[in-house]
Each structure stands twice: as structure tokens, then as C-alpha cells.
Design a protein around this motif. Structure first.
Motif, PDB file in Angstrom:
ATOM      1  N   ASN A 467       0.825  -1.218   0.000  1.00  0.00           N
ATOM      2  CA  ASN A 467       0.000   0.000   0.000  1.00  0.00           C
ATOM      3  C   ASN A 467       0.855   1.263   0.000  1.00  0.00           C
ATOM      4  N   SER A 468       1.986   1.217   0.706  1.00  0.00           N
ATOM      5  CA  SER A 468       2.894   2.377   0.718  1.00  0.00           C
ATOM      6  C   SER A 468       3.477   2.601  -0.668  1.00  0.00           C
ATOM      7  N   SER A 469       3.791   1.502  -1.344  1.00  0.00           N
ATOM      8  CA  SER A 469       4.297   1.615  -2.708  1.00  0.00           C
ATOM      9  C   SER A 469       3.243   2.232  -3.627  1.00  0.00           C
ATOM     10  N   HIS A 470       2.005   1.805  -3.442  1.00  0.00           N
ATOM     11  CA  HIS A 470       0.884   2.373  -4.211  1.00  0.00           C
ATOM     12  C   HIS A 470       0.750   3.867  -3.940  1.00  0.00           C
ATOM     13  N   ASP A 471       0.810   4.236  -2.672  1.00  0.00           N
ATOM     14  CA  ASP A 471       0.716   5.658  -2.308  1.00  0.00           C
ATOM     15  C   ASP A 471       1.877   6.455  -2.914  1.00  0.00           C
ATOM     16  N   TYR A 472       3.038   5.840  -2.950  1.00  0.00           N
ATOM     17  CA  TYR A 472       4.210   6.525  -3.513  1.00  0.00           C
ATOM     18  C   TYR A 472       3.977   6.849  -4.985  1.00  0.00           C
ATOM     19  N   ARG A 473       3.479   5.891  -5.736  1.00  0.00           N
ATOM     20  CA  ARG A 473       3.247   6.105  -7.162  1.00  0.00           C
ATOM     21  C   ARG A 473       2.143   7.134  -7.395  1.00  0.00           C
ATOM     22  N   LEU A 474       1.100   7.075  -6.583  1.00  0.00           N
ATOM     23  CA  LEU A 474       0.062   8.106  -6.680  1.00  0.00           C
ATOM     24  C   LEU A 474       0.642   9.490  -6.372  1.00  0.00           C
ATOM     25  N   GLY A 475       1.542   9.529  -5.381  1.00  0.00           N
ATOM     26  CA  GLY A 475       2.194  10.792  -5.031  1.00  0.00           C
ATOM     27  C   GLY A 475       3.025  11.344  -6.183  1.00  0.00           C
ATOM     28  N   LYS A 476       3.650  10.440  -6.946  1.00  0.00           N
ATOM     29  CA  LYS A 476       4.416  10.865  -8.115  1.00  0.00           C
ATOM     30  C   LYS A 476       3.506  11.560  -9.134  1.00  0.00           C
ATOM     31  N   PHE A 477       2.324  10.957  -9.348  1.00  0.00           N
ATOM     32  CA  PHE A 477       1.372  11.564 -10.268  1.00  0.00           C
ATOM     33  C   PHE A 477       0.903  12.924  -9.736  1.00  0.00           C
ATOM     34  N   ASP A 478       0.625  12.967  -8.429  1.00  0.00           N
ATOM     35  CA  ASP A 478       0.179  14.227  -7.818  1.00  0.00           C
ATOM     36  C   ASP A 478       1.241  15.326  -7.988  1.00  0.00           C
ATOM     37  N   HIS A 479       2.490  14.955  -7.751  1.00  0.00           N
ATOM     38  CA  HIS A 479       3.581  15.920  -7.856  1.00  0.00           C
ATOM     39  C   HIS A 479       3.725  16.428  -9.284  1.00  0.00           C
ATOM     40  N   GLN A 480       3.639  15.523 -10.253  1.00  0.00           N
ATOM     41  CA  GLN A 480       3.766  15.910 -11.654  1.00  0.00           C
ATOM     42  C   GLN A 480       2.613  16.822 -12.067  1.00  0.00           C
ATOM     43  N   GLU A 481       1.401  16.479 -11.633  1.00  0.00           N
ATOM     44  CA  GLU A 481       0.248  17.311 -11.965  1.00  0.00           C
ATOM     45  C   GLU A 481       0.350  18.680 -11.296  1.00  0.00           C
ATOM     46  N   ASP A 482       0.806  18.682 -10.034  1.00  0.00           N
ATOM     47  CA  ASP A 482       0.945  19.945  -9.315  1.00  0.00           C
ATOM     48  C   ASP A 482       1.964  20.852 -10.003  1.00  0.00           C
ATOM     49  N   ALA A 483       3.046  20.264 -10.495  1.00  0.00           N
ATOM     50  CA  ALA A 483       4.061  21.046 -11.205  1.00  0.00           C
ATOM     51  C   ALA A 483       3.465  21.698 -12.445  1.00  0.00           C
ATOM     52  N   LEU A 484       2.613  20.957 -13.142  1.00  0.00           N
ATOM     53  CA  LEU A 484       1.977  21.489 -14.345  1.00  0.00           C
ATOM     54  C   LEU A 484       0.981  22.589 -14.005  1.00  0.00           C
ATOM     55  N   VAL A 485       0.098  22.305 -13.065  1.00  0.00           N
ATOM     56  CA  VAL A 485      -0.971  23.261 -12.728  1.00  0.00           C
ATOM     57  C   VAL A 485      -0.407  24.548 -12.140  1.00  0.00           C
ATOM     58  N   THR A 486       0.456  24.404 -11.131  1.00  0.00           N
ATOM     59  CA  THR A 486       1.022  25.604 -10.489  1.00  0.00           C
ATOM     60  C   THR A 486       1.939  26.352 -11.448  1.00  0.00           C
ATOM     61  N   GLY A 487       2.673  25.616 -12.285  1.00  0.00           N
ATOM     62  CA  GLY A 487       3.560  26.269 -13.246  1.00  0.00           C
ATOM     63  C   GLY A 487       2.791  27.094 -14.254  1.00  0.00           C
ATOM     64  N   VAL A 488       1.720  26.531 -14.792  1.00  0.00           N
ATOM     65  CA  VAL A 488       0.899  27.259 -15.765  1.00  0.00           C
ATOM     66  C   VAL A 488       0.258  28.487 -15.115  1.00  0.00           C
ATOM     67  N   ALA A 489      -0.240  28.321 -13.890  1.00  0.00           N
ATOM     68  CA  ALA A 489      -0.864  29.443 -13.181  1.00  0.00           C
ATOM     69  C   ALA A 489       0.153  30.545 -12.890  1.00  0.00           C
ATOM     70  N   LYS A 490       1.337  30.150 -12.437  1.00  0.00           N
ATOM     71  CA  LYS A 490       2.391  31.121 -12.137  1.00  0.00           C
ATOM     72  C   LYS A 490       2.838  31.835 -13.393  1.00  0.00           C
ATOM     73  N   ASP A 491       2.953  31.090 -14.488  1.00  0.00           N
ATOM     74  CA  ASP A 491       3.337  31.678 -15.762  1.00  0.00           C
ATOM     75  C   ASP A 491       2.328  32.726 -16.201  1.00  0.00           C
ATOM     76  N   LEU A 492       1.049  32.405 -16.080  1.00  0.00           N
ATOM     77  CA  LEU A 492      -0.008  33.344 -16.448  1.00  0.00           C
ATOM     78  C   LEU A 492       0.060  34.601 -15.591  1.00  0.00           C
ATOM     79  N   GLU A 493       0.182  34.406 -14.289  1.00  0.00           N
ATOM     80  CA  GLU A 493       0.242  35.542 -13.374  1.00  0.00           C
ATOM     81  C   GLU A 493       1.459  36.420 -13.660  1.00  0.00           C
ATOM     82  N   THR A 494       2.600  35.782 -13.876  1.00  0.00           N
ATOM     83  CA  THR A 494       3.850  36.520 -14.079  1.00  0.00           C
ATOM     84  C   THR A 494       3.827  37.336 -15.364  1.00  0.00           C
ATOM     85  N   ILE A 495       3.375  36.716 -16.454  1.00  0.00           N
ATOM     86  CA  ILE A 495       3.418  37.406 -17.731  1.00  0.00           C
ATOM     87  C   ILE A 495       2.443  38.587 -17.767  1.00  0.00           C
TER      88      ILE A 495
END
Length: 533
Positions: A467-495
Motif C-alpha cells: 500500500n505504501s508503494s501504491h501511495d508513492y506512485r500516486l504521489g508521483k502523479f500528484d507531484h507531476q500534476e501539481d508542477a503542471l498546474v502551479t507552473g501554468v498558473a504562475k506563468d499566467l500571473e507573471t506574464i
């Protein structure tokens, strides 16, 4: 080494630098700089610090515009604290006590380097000097002729001096260098002719062929590294760093998976993993291409926005320039008429006309600037709308893609759990029955490490690890998605923020220019009026 002798060694300090700058700057230039509030240091391009008995280089951080630095005939022992002089093109460190080439990192604009008459024994640490054209290392302690091969990478090297070194006494010295360093025009102050180069190449033809093969390998590696670097930068700018290696990292960096992985028999796991990987690859590739396409569209949108602003500003600037030019011509004509007038009434009328023209010009210039501001607001609204829409599509598509990846992970987790439990059952049953294991069936309990035996023996520990391994992989997806979402939002705000700030600055500067122009016009009229009466 340096023959210059003084009582006390010197370290470059601020007083020495100020004196050097003042000594070499012409008085009239220094006066102009002071009147304009400019520090001569800020505009100094050549700094002479020769014959100062300098032992240590320091405090050159303020000379960001320096292109030529003369430090010859001192007692310097180490090249240091100059790598931030990014504009440096010419450096003279001859006649010092330097024993090693170092401290030149980042000086990519350097074309001329003189290290004549030092104590250097090895050619090294010049890699960043990609534009090196002239290199003088005469009268040093170079003893290994093959070390010259290091210079073959410098494609722009045309002038080389190694005379006075031990290697220069080698019977094949000149031919060796001409064969291994392409493009030289002068070697040890002597012109290099085509016949000498041809003879040298014939003598060392085997070395040249080997070098060319090595150069091809190096060039291919550089091109590969460049491509990888550009791709990484592209992915980073699109806020999808590491997306291509996401599936690999799900397992390679998962500590809990590594704990129970040895008990999984290869075939079932490979089947599960391959199926899972294929599904992930499809979604990742679709997401990658979509995000990169939208990122390119955002870049094009910003370029179009900037172009529209530039065109609008250029048109307004041209109209304002014509108005100012006409006003100056009229002002000059009016002042001449004032000087030639004999009656106070006529003079007063001419001054009234001039001042009215100033007010009219002021109204015109301000009106034009307001028109530009209004145009900017309209264009910015459209730009914000389009840019926000593009950003939203990236976020929404990313959300859908990562939701699918989580579904795949949940399915994989369920099937992996069953496979692991089944593998453990086979372990335990086989161990209890005393059956001999085939290699493909895994190992018995007596063959595994203590930590793995604990996992196999305790189902709770095993399920926690799964189960910890499963949570780890889900966390990887969460981190990747967060990088995309926050990055796009920050880019919009900054520009958007930078665009607003740039326009505010431009508007403020333009208003200041208008006021300065009108003030000067008013001052000219005041002077003319004083002289008229």
C-alpha cells in the motif's frame, strides 16, 4: 617570472583601482562623467594594472563592462576572482609567477590570452574560452609535447606562441603542432604556410585520422547533450519536467517496492508492468504533445501581442516626432522674428503665439499618449483572454490525463497485490513442503535476507509495504500534476504582471519625456523673452 621588484607586495584594493582608473581616463572625459553622475568605473573598458607588484587579484567585481585587463609584470601566483568579468576579451598576465592555468571559467568572450613568462607546466582549464583566437604561453615550463593536443578543440585559435618551453626543442615540435591544431596562422611569431601544414599532416596522418574519429565521437556526444539539454529546457518551460521518465521513476525510486520486489516471479510482474507501462505511455505522450503545442501557441500569442504594441507605439511615436519637429521649426522661426522685431506689441504677439503653440503641442502629445494607453488596454484584454484560455485548456487536459493515470495505477495496484500475495503463498508452501525451488519460482525462506523474510512472514507488514508503494506512485502523479498546474498558473500571473509593469514604466517614461521637452521649450522662450527687452 616577473623581474619587477618592489618593497611590499600589493593586493588589488579599491584605492589602487580608483587611482588606476583616474590615471588612465582623460580629464575631459572624467569631467563629463562626473557632471552626468556617471562613475568612471562603470564605463571603463580597459584597466591597466601592470608594474604594480601585485601579488593577489581581488576587488574587480565592480568592473562589469571591462573588455581589456592588463596585469602583466607583477608577482601574481594564482589566476582567481576574474571569472565574473563576462565581457572580457583581452587578458594579459605575462611576466608573473603563475604555476597553473585556472580561474577562467565563464570567460566565453575572451579572444586574446597572454600568459607569457610564467611557470606553467600544463595546458588545461581553458574549455570555456570557446572564442580564443590568440594564446601566448612562451617561456613557461611545458615539457610534454602531446599536451598540445588539448588545444585542438579551439576552432578559432589562429595565433599560438609556445617558444621558450622545453617542448619547443623537440625535433618534430613545429610539424606536430601544425598537424594537430587546425587553422593556425602564426606559430611562435612565424607565419604558417600551406606547404608546412601539408608536410606536417603527411607526417602525422595516422594521428590525424585517429583525432578526426575522436572529434566525430566528441561532436556527436556534444550534439546529443545539446539536444537533451534543449529538450529538458523545453519541458521545463512547459512545466512538464521529467514527464518522459515518469513511469520509470515510479518503481526505480520507490523504496517500498524495492523491499518486496525480490519475491515477485518475473513473468507475471513483467506482464503487469508492460501492460501498465503501455497504458501510461499513451496518456503521457498525448499529454506531452498537447502541452508542448499549447505552450508554443502561448509563445506565439505573446509575440503577436508584443508586435501589436510595438506597431501601435511606433505609429504614435512617428506622429509625435513630426509634431515636435514642426514645433521646433516654428519656434526657431518665431524667435528669429522676435530678434528682428522693433515694436513691443509685435514682440508680445509673437511670444503669445509661441506659448499657445507650446500648450497646443502639450495637449497633442498627451492626447496621443492617452490614445496609446487606451489601445494598450484593449490589446491587453484580448491577450489576457486568449492567454488565459490557452492556460486553462492545459490545466483541464492535464487534470483529465492524470485522472486516467490514477485509474491505471489503482488497477495495477490491485493486480500487483494479488500477484505478490500469490508469490508469498508459493514461497511459504514450498518452504513448508521442503520442495526444491526452480529458479523461475524464486527462493525459499532460508535463502532470503532477514528484512524480506519479515515481510513474507507477516502479512500485515507485506500489505503495508504494498500500500505504501501504491501511495508513492500516486504521489508521483500528484507531484507531476501539481508542477503542471502551479507552473501554468504562475506563468499566467507573471506574464500579465510583467506586461502591466512594463506598460506603466513606458507610460511614466514617456510622460517624463514630454514634460522635459516642454520644459526645454518653455526655457528657450523665457531666454528669448529676456533678451528681447
Amino acid at each position: 617570472m616577473s623581474t619587477y621588484n618592489a618593497i611590499e607586495p600589493t593586493v588589488i584594493d579599491e584605492d589602487l583601482l580608483r587611482k588606476a582608473v583616474n590615471d588612465q581616463v582623460a580629464p575631459e572625459i572624467a569631467d563629463v562623467a562626473r557632471r552626468e553622475g556617471i562613475d568612471p568605473v562603470d564605463v571603463t573598458s580597459l584597466l591597466r594594472l601592470d608594474y604594480k607588484n601585485i601579488l593577489k587579484i581581488d576587488n574587480l567585481w565592480m568592473f562589469g563592462n571591462l573588455t581589456k585587463l592588463q596585469l602583466d609584470n607583477n608577482i601574481i601566483e594564482k589566476i582567481e576572482k576574474i571569472s565574473f568579468l563576462k565581457n572580457l576579451q583581452w587578458l594579459d598576465l605575462s611576466f608573473n609567477n603563475i604555476t597553473k592555468i585556472e580561474g577562467l571559467e565563464g570567460l566565453t568572450k575572451l579572444t586574446d590570452l597572454t600568459l607569457y613568462n610564467n611557470r606553467i607546466s600544463k595546458l588545461e582549464n581553458l574549455d570555456d574560452l570557446v572564442n580564443l583566437n590568440v594564446l601566448s604561453l612562451g617561456n613557461n615550463q611545458l615539457t610534454i609535447l602531446e599536451n598540445v593536443n588539448y588545444l585542438s578543440k579551439f576552432e578559432n585559435l589562429r595565433v599560438l606562441n609556445l617558444s621558450g618551453n622545453q617542448i619547443a626543442k623537440h625535433i618534430n615540435y613545429r610539424n606536430y603542432i601544425l598537424a594537430h591544431i587546425r587553422g593556425l596562422r602564426y606559430l611562435d611569431y612565424r607565419l604558417v604556410d600551406d606547404e608546412s601544414v601539408a608536410a606536417a599532416k603527411e607526417q602525422y596522418i595516422d594521428d590525424i585520422i585517429a583525432q578526426e574519429e575522436e572529434d566525430k565521437i566528441v561532436a556527436a556526444r556534444k550534439e546529443s547533450d545539446k539536444t537533451a539539454r534543449e529538450q529538458a529546457e523545453l519541458y521545463e518551460s512547459a512545466h512538464i519536467p521529467g514527464l518522459d521518465s515518469l513511469f520509470h521513476n515510479l518503481f526505480a525510486e520507490d523504496p517500498d517496492f524495492q523491499r518486496f520486489a525480490p519475491i515477485i516471479t518475473p513473468d507475471p510482474f513483467h506482464d503487469l508492468s508492460d501492460e501498465y507501462g503501455a497504458k501510461v505511455a499513451v496518456v503521457v505522450n498525448e499529454l506531452k504533445h498537447f502541452v508542448l503545442k499549447r505552450a508554443a501557441e502561448k509563445k506565439d500569442e505573446h509575440a503577436m501581442f508584443s508586435k501589436c504594441l510595438k506597431e501601435a507605439q511606433g505609429k504614435i511615436d512617428a506622429e509625435c516626432w513630426v509634431a515636435c519637429k514642426k514645433f521646433n521649426a516654428m519656434k526657431k522661426k518665431q524667435i528669429i522674428q522676435i530678434q528682428q522685431s522693433n515694436t513691443a506689441a509685435e514682440i508680445q504677439s509673437l511670444f503669445t503665439t509661441l506659448r499657445d503653440a507650446v500648450f497646443q503641442l502639450s495637449d497633442h502629445l498627451i492626447a496621443q499618449e492617452m490614445t496609446l494607453v487606451e489601445q494598450f488596454e484593449e490589446v491587453l484584454k484580448e491577450f489576457e483572454r486568449n492567454y488565459t484560455e490557452l492556460s486553462s485548456t492545459i490545466t483541464e487536459t492535464g487534470g483529465g490525463a492524470f485522472a486516467r493515470l490514477r485509474e491505471f495505477e489503482n488497477e495495477f495496484h490491485e493486480r500487483l497485490s494479488e500477484a505478490v500475495v500469490a508469490a508469498v503463498d508459493r514461497f511459504i508452501k514450498g518452504d513448508l513442503s521442503g520442495e526444491k525451488k526452480d529458479e523461475k519460482d524464486g527462493m525459499g525462506l532460508d535463502q532470503v535476507e532477514d528484512e524480506l523474510r519479515d515481510i513474507i512472514s507477516d502479512k500485515d507488514i507485506l500489505m503495508n509495504a504494498i500500500n505504501s508503494s501504491h501511495d508513492y506512485r500516486l504521489g508521483k502523479f500528484d507531484h507531476q500534476e501539481d508542477a503542471l498546474v502551479t507552473g501554468v498558473a504562475k506563468d499566467l500571473e507573471t506574464i500579465i504582471q510583467k506586461t502591466h509593469e512594463a506598460e506603466v514604466t513606458r507610460n511614466r517614461d514617456r510622460v517624463c519625456e514630454i514634460i522635459a521637452f516642454l520644459d526645454k521649450a518653455g526655457a528657450d522662450i523665457d531666454v528669448a523673452e529676456e533678451n528681447a527687452y
